[in-house]
Design an enzyme around this catalytic site. Structure first.
Site, PDB file in Angstrom:
ATOM      1  N   VAL A 191     -11.800   3.275   2.509  1.00 62.75           N
ATOM      2  CA  VAL A 191     -10.802   2.502   3.234  1.00 62.75           C
ATOM      3  C   VAL A 191      -9.777   3.447   3.838  1.00 62.75           C
ATOM      4  O   VAL A 191      -9.370   4.425   3.210  1.00 62.75           O
ATOM      5  CB  VAL A 191     -10.073   1.519   2.275  1.00 62.75           C
ATOM      6  CG1 VAL A 191      -9.012   0.720   3.005  1.00 62.75           C
ATOM      7  CG2 VAL A 191     -11.068   0.613   1.565  1.00 62.75           C
ATOM      8  N   CYS A 192      -9.361   3.147   5.061  1.00 59.92           N
ATOM      9  CA  CYS A 192      -8.229   3.830   5.682  1.00 59.92           C
ATOM     10  C   CYS A 192      -7.479   2.789   6.503  1.00 59.92           C
ATOM     11  O   CYS A 192      -7.612   1.595   6.248  1.00 59.92           O
ATOM     12  CB  CYS A 192      -8.681   5.028   6.528  1.00 59.92           C
ATOM     13  SG  CYS A 192      -9.628   4.585   7.992  1.00 59.92           S
ATOM     14  N   ARG A 193      -6.731   3.204   7.473  1.00 58.96           N
ATOM     15  CA  ARG A 193      -5.967   2.235   8.266  1.00 58.96           C
ATOM     16  C   ARG A 193      -6.874   1.453   9.210  1.00 58.96           C
ATOM     17  O   ARG A 193      -6.799   0.252   9.292  1.00 58.96           O
ATOM     18  CB  ARG A 193      -4.873   2.935   9.071  1.00 58.96           C
ATOM     19  CG  ARG A 193      -4.035   1.947   9.859  1.00 58.96           C
ATOM     20  CD  ARG A 193      -2.995   2.623  10.736  1.00 58.96           C
ATOM     21  NE  ARG A 193      -2.191   1.625  11.416  1.00 58.96           N
ATOM     22  CZ  ARG A 193      -2.580   0.979  12.502  1.00 58.96           C
ATOM     23  NH1 ARG A 193      -3.766   1.211  13.016  1.00 58.96           N
ATOM     24  NH2 ARG A 193      -1.794   0.089  13.060  1.00 58.96           N
TER      25      ARG A 193
ATOM     26  N   ILE B 126      -7.609  -1.197   6.396  1.00 55.04           N
ATOM     27  CA  ILE B 126      -6.616  -2.059   5.745  1.00 55.04           C
ATOM     28  C   ILE B 126      -6.010  -3.039   6.752  1.00 55.04           C
ATOM     29  O   ILE B 126      -5.635  -4.155   6.399  1.00 55.04           O
ATOM     30  CB  ILE B 126      -5.520  -1.225   5.033  1.00 55.04           C
ATOM     31  CG1 ILE B 126      -4.647  -2.082   4.121  1.00 55.04           C
ATOM     32  CG2 ILE B 126      -4.650  -0.487   6.016  1.00 55.04           C
ATOM     33  CD1 ILE B 126      -5.217  -2.281   2.756  1.00 55.04           C
TER      34      ILE B 126
END
Length: 195
Positions: free
Chosen positions: A71-73, A100
């Protein structure tokens, strides 16, 4: 025990929410900066910032024996993390499509805390400030326009390559590294089981 699924390597927020509801859900590894992670993250996530993951990918892979969702932005850094871990032979990796941001838009639960701006917002601030400074300075020193042109070229290159040198530099700034986990702490968490 290694759990290999037939799930796609790229998951939507809905796919991930459904999978997390199952008894044998995946591990979540959030590769954003510690400041971004502190601001909000999916419950149960482990924070392994991308630079730390890339530097210690082989050791980290030894602790990832379950399905892992990165997961990242937005999904870009998670895709880089997937590539780095895939080089170690790890084959049970998934990326949250849209990161996210998509998770929150889909109504997914987050742990909210105090944290700094996300990296993309910091890049916009720094790039915009440099461009504005270059334009204003060029009214006095005409060559200053090239400063703005350089930032424009860098942003174009970042879009074409889906990388960001300015973001990489900003991620190493002290305010983004506050509460950065050590490799040993990350390995100990992963050995200890799910968050």
């Amino acid at each position: 025990m290694t759990t290999v699924t037939t799930r796609p390597t790229t998951l939507t927020a809905t796919d991930l929410r459904d999978w997390l509801a199952e008894p044998a859900g995946p591990r979540l590894v959030d590769v954003r900066t510690p400041a971004e992670f502190a601001a909000s993250h999916i419950p149960g996530s482990y924070n392994v910032p991308l630079p730390l993951l890339e530097e210690h990918r082989r050791e980290l892979a030894e602790h990832l024996d379950d399905d892992v969702v990165l997961v990242c932005r937005s999904g870009a850094r998670a895709s880089r993390a997937e590539s780095a871990l895939a080089d170690t032979g790890t084959d049970h990796l998934h990326v949250l499509d849209g990161g996210i941001t998509a998770w929150e838009s889909a109504g997914g639960d987050v742990v909210a805390g105090e944290g700094g701006w996300d990296l993309e917002r910091q890049v916009r601030l720094v790039a915009g400030s440099i461009v504005l400074t270059g334009i204003l300075a060029s009214t006095v020193v005409p060559q200053a326009k090239w400063l703005s042109a350089g930032i424009g070229a860098g942003l174009t290159g970042a879009a074409l390559t889906n990388t960001c040198a300015m973001g990489a530099l900003l991620s190493r700034m002290p305010h983004n590294r506050r509460h950065e986990p050590t490799p040993e702490a990350v390995f100990a968490q992963l050995r200890g089981g799910r968050n």
